[in-house]
Every structure is written in structure tokens, then in C-alpha cells.
Enzyme design. Structure first.
Site, short mmCIF file in Angstrom:
data_model
loop_
_atom_site.label_atom_id
_atom_site.label_comp_id
_atom_site.label_asym_id
_atom_site.label_seq_id
_atom_site.Cartn_x
_atom_site.Cartn_y
_atom_site.Cartn_z
N LYS A 65 5.41 1.91 -3.13
CA LYS A 65 5.30 3.26 -3.69
C LYS A 65 5.51 3.15 -5.19
O LYS A 65 6.17 2.22 -5.66
CB LYS A 65 6.37 4.16 -3.08
CG LYS A 65 6.06 5.65 -3.20
CD LYS A 65 5.19 6.16 -2.09
CE LYS A 65 4.76 7.58 -2.34
NZ LYS A 65 3.97 8.11 -1.21
N LYS B 258 5.66 3.24 8.15
CA LYS B 258 4.46 4.04 8.42
C LYS B 258 3.23 3.13 8.51
O LYS B 258 2.44 3.23 9.45
CB LYS B 258 4.28 5.04 7.28
CG LYS B 258 3.11 5.97 7.47
CD LYS B 258 2.85 6.81 6.23
CE LYS B 258 4.06 7.59 5.82
NZ LYS B 258 3.74 8.64 4.84
N SER C 131 -6.89 5.48 4.00
CA SER C 131 -6.86 4.60 2.82
C SER C 131 -7.14 3.16 3.26
O SER C 131 -7.86 2.42 2.59
CB SER C 131 -5.50 4.64 2.13
OG SER C 131 -5.37 5.83 1.41
N LYS D 67 0.87 -1.18 0.00
CA LYS D 67 0.00 0.00 0.00
C LYS D 67 0.90 1.22 0.00
O LYS D 67 1.86 1.30 0.79
CB LYS D 67 -0.85 -0.01 1.30
CG LYS D 67 -1.78 1.16 1.40
CD LYS D 67 -3.15 0.80 0.87
CE LYS D 67 -3.97 2.02 0.48
NZ LYS D 67 -3.74 2.49 -0.90
N GLY E 81 -3.04 8.02 -4.24
CA GLY E 81 -2.45 9.22 -4.82
C GLY E 81 -1.24 9.68 -4.03
O GLY E 81 -0.93 9.18 -2.95
N ASP E 82 -0.51 10.62 -4.57
CA ASP E 82 0.58 11.32 -3.88
C ASP E 82 0.77 12.61 -4.69
O ASP E 82 -0.15 13.02 -5.42
CB ASP E 82 1.84 10.43 -3.85
CG ASP E 82 2.97 11.03 -3.00
OD1 ASP E 82 2.75 11.21 -1.80
OD2 ASP E 82 4.04 11.34 -3.55
N GLN F 226 7.32 3.90 3.78
CA GLN F 226 5.92 3.48 3.82
C GLN F 226 5.74 2.16 4.58
O GLN F 226 4.73 1.96 5.26
CB GLN F 226 5.42 3.31 2.37
CG GLN F 226 3.93 3.24 2.24
CD GLN F 226 3.27 4.61 2.28
OE1 GLN F 226 3.71 5.53 1.62
NE2 GLN F 226 2.21 4.74 3.06
N ASN G 264 -2.31 19.57 -0.50
CA ASN G 264 -3.31 18.79 0.23
C ASN G 264 -3.00 18.71 1.73
O ASN G 264 -3.86 19.01 2.57
CB ASN G 264 -3.39 17.39 -0.40
CG ASN G 264 -4.24 16.45 0.40
OD1 ASN G 264 -3.76 15.81 1.32
ND2 ASN G 264 -5.51 16.37 0.07
N THR H 38 -4.54 13.29 5.99
CA THR H 38 -3.13 13.45 6.37
C THR H 38 -2.96 14.71 7.22
O THR H 38 -2.32 14.70 8.28
CB THR H 38 -2.22 13.49 5.13
OG1 THR H 38 -2.50 12.32 4.35
CG2 THR H 38 -0.76 13.50 5.52
P1 NDP Z 1 0.69 18.61 -3.07
O1 NDP Z 1 1.24 18.42 -4.44
O2 NDP Z 1 -0.77 18.76 -2.88
O3 NDP Z 1 1.39 19.87 -2.38
C1 NDP Z 1 2.76 20.01 -2.30
C2 NDP Z 1 3.05 21.42 -1.80
O4 NDP Z 1 4.44 21.56 -1.56
C3 NDP Z 1 2.68 22.50 -2.82
O5 NDP Z 1 2.29 23.67 -2.14
C4 NDP Z 1 4.02 22.71 -3.55
O6 NDP Z 1 4.14 23.96 -4.18
C5 NDP Z 1 4.97 22.61 -2.37
N1 NDP Z 1 6.32 22.27 -2.80
C6 NDP Z 1 6.68 21.26 -3.63
N2 NDP Z 1 8.02 21.27 -3.82
C7 NDP Z 1 8.50 22.29 -3.09
C8 NDP Z 1 9.78 22.81 -2.86
N3 NDP Z 1 10.87 22.27 -3.45
N4 NDP Z 1 9.90 23.89 -2.03
C9 NDP Z 1 8.81 24.43 -1.45
N5 NDP Z 1 7.57 23.99 -1.63
C10 NDP Z 1 7.41 22.93 -2.44
O7 NDP Z 1 1.27 17.39 -2.22
P2 NDP Z 1 0.73 16.82 -0.83
O8 NDP Z 1 0.29 17.93 0.06
O9 NDP Z 1 -0.20 15.71 -1.10
O10 NDP Z 1 2.07 16.17 -0.26
C11 NDP Z 1 3.08 16.93 0.40
C12 NDP Z 1 4.04 16.01 1.08
O11 NDP Z 1 3.34 15.17 2.00
C13 NDP Z 1 4.82 15.04 0.19
O12 NDP Z 1 6.07 14.80 0.78
C14 NDP Z 1 3.99 13.76 0.25
O13 NDP Z 1 4.75 12.62 -0.06
C15 NDP Z 1 3.60 13.79 1.71
N6 NDP Z 1 2.43 13.01 2.05
C16 NDP Z 1 1.23 13.23 1.44
C17 NDP Z 1 0.14 12.48 1.81
C18 NDP Z 1 -1.22 12.77 1.27
O14 NDP Z 1 -2.18 12.15 1.75
N7 NDP Z 1 -1.38 13.69 0.33
C19 NDP Z 1 0.26 11.38 2.78
C20 NDP Z 1 1.53 11.33 3.46
C21 NDP Z 1 2.58 12.09 3.05
P3 NDP Z 1 3.84 24.11 -5.77
O15 NDP Z 1 2.34 24.19 -5.86
O16 NDP Z 1 4.53 25.37 -6.13
O17 NDP Z 1 4.41 22.89 -6.43
#
Ligand code: NDP
Length: 449
Positions: free
Chosen positions: A130, A118, A382, A94, A169-170, A115, A244, A213
Site C-alpha cells: 500500500k 485480501k 486489478s 499489489k 488507486g484508492d 492487503q 466509488n 469492488t
Molecule cells: P471514495 O473516495 O470514492 O469515496 C469515499 C466515500 O466515503 C465518500 O463518499 C466520502 O465522503 C466518504 N467518507 C470519507 N470519510 C468519511 C467519514 N469520515 N465519514 C463518513 N463518510 C466518509 O473512496 P472509495 O469508494 O474508493 O473507497 C472507500 C473505502 O473502500 C476505503 O476504505 C477504501 O480503502 C476501500 N476500498 C476501495 C477499493 C476501490 O476499489 N475503490 C477497493 C477496496 C477497498 P466525502 O466525499 O465527503 O469525502
């Protein structure tokens, strides 16, 4: 050799680096875990006899494949797709799918490895995996994204299944992509099964999955502050990202009485000392989810400071929640946070703090929770989505939220059970050991392969 077996750790890491050269993100993730668990391995004959550690860093399998698709101008494009099925000792693999140009095998191996731990911490029957692609959905039309997803699933279909591997998703894979991927899976198999999570609630998705999350991160933080005989109310919270995880962490933190003072994107950061309240957050949701705009527009709209290219870690805050991406908080940032009064750090993103930053927090006695524990809310819901699909029913938002809260509090307490010494909890060690013991025991029980 030192008491915590540091020369064992270095020997193990040297060997791993030799076998997996160039996979730096993966080495970083393994190093952090092995540092915590080496004493447990050293003290447990069954783990040594079964070579648990050596087997644990070798994925069950990695699938890599060509994804050929056509643009709206009928030009053929080729990307690379992957699925890393890392460890299935506790249940079906997963873990999310990530579509981003920076996706490499090393990144997916690090994410898959994390993962495994986690998922073990959630207490649900989930293995770890992943996947993803170096495809960039940004700037692509809906039709192009659909054709890419269909091509990607045409290969992935033979490797996944409700009892085998259930992707989610991610980054770069949201509800639109999950819809196209699921549609293609159904078309190819003529079956409607719970093979993907993060589906829309109208056709098999769980309520609260988008929020899980971020909400879970805040429930975890709430529990941790309770243990410190403190609470969330009135705390100034610095959040990075505006995706997200960041958005729903901000929503729940605000709901529970915190003042969220920063959010960011890959272009820069906004600082709003008055707090990003529910109305302002609606603006951000519309900006990011509907208009796909930049966070700088928030600064123009609410007349607050915007710093191009900067990170949120230099503002005064009590709690820091890095929710953007890996390695976004380094040693210098950690020192700034400590100087500005941070008392608690919990990771919303996967591995957002560098090893240097983690050391700064450890040396200064600031509790720092790794993402594998504090961001496990997403995979937990999930897991709940898989249960609802298997039972062919759906729970109300309140039921799911209540279960999520319980799971996050349990994860917190598992970290404490394995990481507390002299009344102080080392969350990194606690999370790593609690998860490791669960996976290692299952591997010992299931024999050597
Ligand atoms: P999103 O794509 O929805 O959001 C990512 C955010 O981070 C955006 O605001 C993006 O900005 C910003 N970002 C990306 N790269 C950079 C960078 N180099 N410097 C500064 N800001 C940056 O992703 P999620 O919120 O879903 O995921 C964020 C993190 O959380 C990831 O590491 C993911 O693996 C982890 N995660 C997510 C889960 C989920 O349920 N969604 C579950 C567990 C972990 P911009 O719009 O400019 O790209």
C-alpha cells in the site's frame, strides 16, 4: 492460557506494540488477524519454527520520501510519500495509493497488512502493499494534481515495476491521478508496461475495474445469502459512502432486486425508504463524479430525509454495507443495526467496523464479513488487468464480470471452508485463516529471510 490461545495473543500484541508504538490502526488490524490464527500457529510446528507470525507483521520494506511540487501560483509545497511493500511471498506487491491528509505510516501499514490477506484470498498471484501521501487533491486544479503526481512518481519509479510492485488507486487516487502517474512513469523509463492498474480502458485498463469492488461486494453477499437459503431480492440495504465502492454496490444491489435505502458522505446521510433506483443513482453519479457535490443535494432533489453529521446505521434494514472509511461503524452503531433487524453485514471499505462492533455482531450471531474478503473484487480485477497487460489483450466487460463473480464466490467459499463450525460461519476467522495458511505456506517454502 485459554483454548484459543488468548494469552499468546496478548503477549504477541504487547511485543508488537512495544516495537511499533503509536501505530494504532496497525495494531487493531494485526490483533484481529492474530486472534483468528493463533490456534493454527500453535498447532503447526513449521510455522513456529520459521517464526512466520513475527515475520508476517514486519513489512518487507517501507519507503518514505519527500514530494516537492509547485502550486499554480508558483509556491513550493512539500508532502510526504510512502510505499509499504508488505509481503511478496505470493507475487508482486499489489495495493492502492491513497492521497489524503490523514495518511500516515500507521494507516498505510494497516492497509498493507490487510492487503496481504485480501490478495491471498483472491487466489491470484499477488503480494500485498500500500502507499500514498498526505497530499489532498480536493480543491487543487488539474495542473496542480498533475505536478504533484509527477513529483510523486519521480521517486516511486525506482521502487515499482510490472514484476515487482504494481500500485493502483484508492481514496483520492482515481483515473485522473493514475493517468498522470502512468504518464510520468512512461516518460522516466521510456517503457509502456503494466506498472499501474486502474488505467483507462483505452490504454491498458480493464473494463469493469471501476465497478469491481462494489459489484464484487454484492456478489459476495448474494453467495452468502444463498448459503443461508435466502436471496437478495427485496432486501433493504443500508450503504454508507457515495464514492466509488458505495456507488457501484448500490448499482448492483438495485439491479439484483434490493432496495438501497441510505447513502452518505463525510457531511451526512440521506434516507430514502422507497429505494435509490437506477434513475436516482444516475443523479448521485453525476453529483459525485461530475459536479463533486454533497449528498445533501439528493435530499433536496427527491424530498427525503437528510441528517447532517449522522451515519446510516439507525435505519431499518436487512443488509448493511459500510463502504466509506475505516472505523465508521462502532459498537453503538452495531447495536442499533441489530435492533433494526440487520441479518447480514459485509464490509465494502477497509476495516469500517471497530472491534467493539465486530463483537456485537459475533455475540448476536449476525454474519459479518471483513473487507479483506468482501471488498476483494477491486484487487481481483486489478489482477485480471495485470494478466491482460502481460498478454497484451483485453477482455470484454462480460468476460471480466463473469470472472469477478467466480472469484467472489470462491472467496466466499474459502471463508466458509476455514470458518464454519456447527453449520455457522465466522467469516472473520474463516477469511483470516484461509489467507494466512496460503501466505504462511509460501513463506515456509521460500526459506527464512
Ligand atoms: P471514495 O473516495 O470514492 O469515496 C469515499 C466515500 O466515503 C465518500 O463518499 C466520502 O465522503 C466518504 N467518507 C470519507 N470519510 C468519511 C467519514 N469520515 N465519514 C463518513 N463518510 C466518509 O473512496 P472509495 O469508494 O474508493 O473507497 C472507500 C473505502 O473502500 C476505503 O476504505 C477504501 O480503502 C476501500 N476500498 C476501495 C477499493 C476501490 O476499489 N475503490 C477497493 C477496496 C477497498 P466525502 O466525499 O465527503 O469525502
Amino acid at each position: 492460557m485459554s483454548r484459543n490461545g488468548s494469552s499468546d495473543v496478548e503477549n504477541f500484541m504487547d511485543n508488537l506494540r512495544d516495537r511499533t508504538s503509536g501505530e494504532e490502526e496497525f495494531h487493531q488490524a494485526v490483533h484481529e488477524v492474530v486472534e483468528s490464527i493463533m490456534p493454527v500457529v500453535r498447532d503447526t510446528k513449521a510455522y513456529r519454527d520459521a517464526a512466520i507470525l513475527e515475520r508476517l507483521v514486519e513489512p518487507d520494506r517501507i519507503v518514505s520520501f519527500r514530494v516537492a511540487w509547485t502550486t499554480d501560483k508558483n509556491e513550493t509545497r512539500v508532502n510526504r510519500g510512502y510505499r509499504v511493500q508488505f509481503n511478496g511471498a505470493l507475487g508482486p506487491y499489489k495495493g492502492g495509493l491513497r492521497f489524503r491528509p490523514t495518511v500516515t505510516q500507521s494507516v498505510l501499514k494497516f492497509l498493507g497488512f490487510e492487503q496481504v490477506f485480501k490478495n491471498a484470498l483472491t487466489g491470484l498471484p499477488l503480494g500485498g502493499g500500500k502507499g500514498g501521501s498526505d497530499f489532498d487533491p480536493k480543491g487543487r486544479s488539474d495542473d496542480e494534481v498533475m505536478r504533484f503526481c509527477q513529483a510523486f512518481m519521480t521517486e516511486l519509479v525506482r521502487h515499482i515495476g510490472a514484476d515487482r510492485d504494481v500500485p493502483a488507486g484508492d481514496i483520492g487516487v482515481g483515473s485522473r491521478e493514475i493517468g498522470y502517474l502512468f504518464g510520468q512513469h512512461r516518460r522516466l523509463t521510456a517503457e509502456f508496461t503494466g506498472v499501474l492498474t486502474g488505467k483507462a480502458p483505452g490504454w491498458g485498463g480493464s473494463l469493469i475495474r471501476p465497478e469491481a469492488t462494489g459489484y464484487g461486494l454484492v456478489y459476495f453477499t448474494e453467495r452468502a445469502l444463498e448459503k443461508l437459503e435466502d436471496g437478495l431480492k427485496g432486501k433493504r440495504v443500508a450503504i454508507s459512502g457515495s464514492g466509488n465502492v458505495a456507488m457501484y454496490a448500490a448499482e448492483k444491489a438495485t439491479e439484483l432486486g434490493c432496495k438501497v435505502v441510505t447513502m452518505s458522505d463525510s457531511s451526512g446521510v440521506i434516507h430514502d425508504p422507497d429505494g435509490i433506483d437506477a434513475d436516482k443513482l444516475s443523479f448521485i453519479k453525476d453529483l459525485k463524479l461530475e459536479r463533486r457535490g454533497r449528498i445533501s443535494e439528493y435530499a433536496e432533489r427527491y424530498d427525503v430525509e437528510y441528517r447532517e453529521g449522522a451515519k446510516p446505521w439507525s435505519v431499518e434494514c436487512d443488509v448493511a454495507l459500510p463502504c466509506a472509511t475505516q472505523n465508521e461503524l462502532d459498537g453503538e452503531d452495531a447495536k442499533e443495526l441489530v435492533k433494526n433487524g440487520v441479518m447480514f453485514v459485509a464490509e465494502g471499505a477497509n476495516m469500517p467496523t471497530t472491534a467493539d462492533a465486530a463483537k456485537v455482531f459475533r455475540d448476536k450471531g449476525i454474519p459479518h464479513c471483513p473487507g479483506k474478503a468482501s471488498n476483494a473484487g477491486g484487487v481481483s480485477v486489478s489482477g485480471l488487468e495485470m494478466t491482460q497487460n502481460a498478454q497484451r489483450l483485453s477482455w470484454s466487460a462480460e468476460e471480466v464480470d463473469e470472472k469477478l463473480k467466480g472469484i467472489m464466490r470462491d472467496i466466499h467459499d474459502r471463508c466458509c471452508a476455514h470458518g464454519t463450525e456447527d453449520g455457522k460461519t465466522d467469516y472473520v476467522r474463516g477469511a483470516n485463516i484461509a489467507a494466512f495458511v496460503k501466505v504462511a505456506d509460501a513463506m515456509v517454502d521460500q526459506g527464512v529471510f
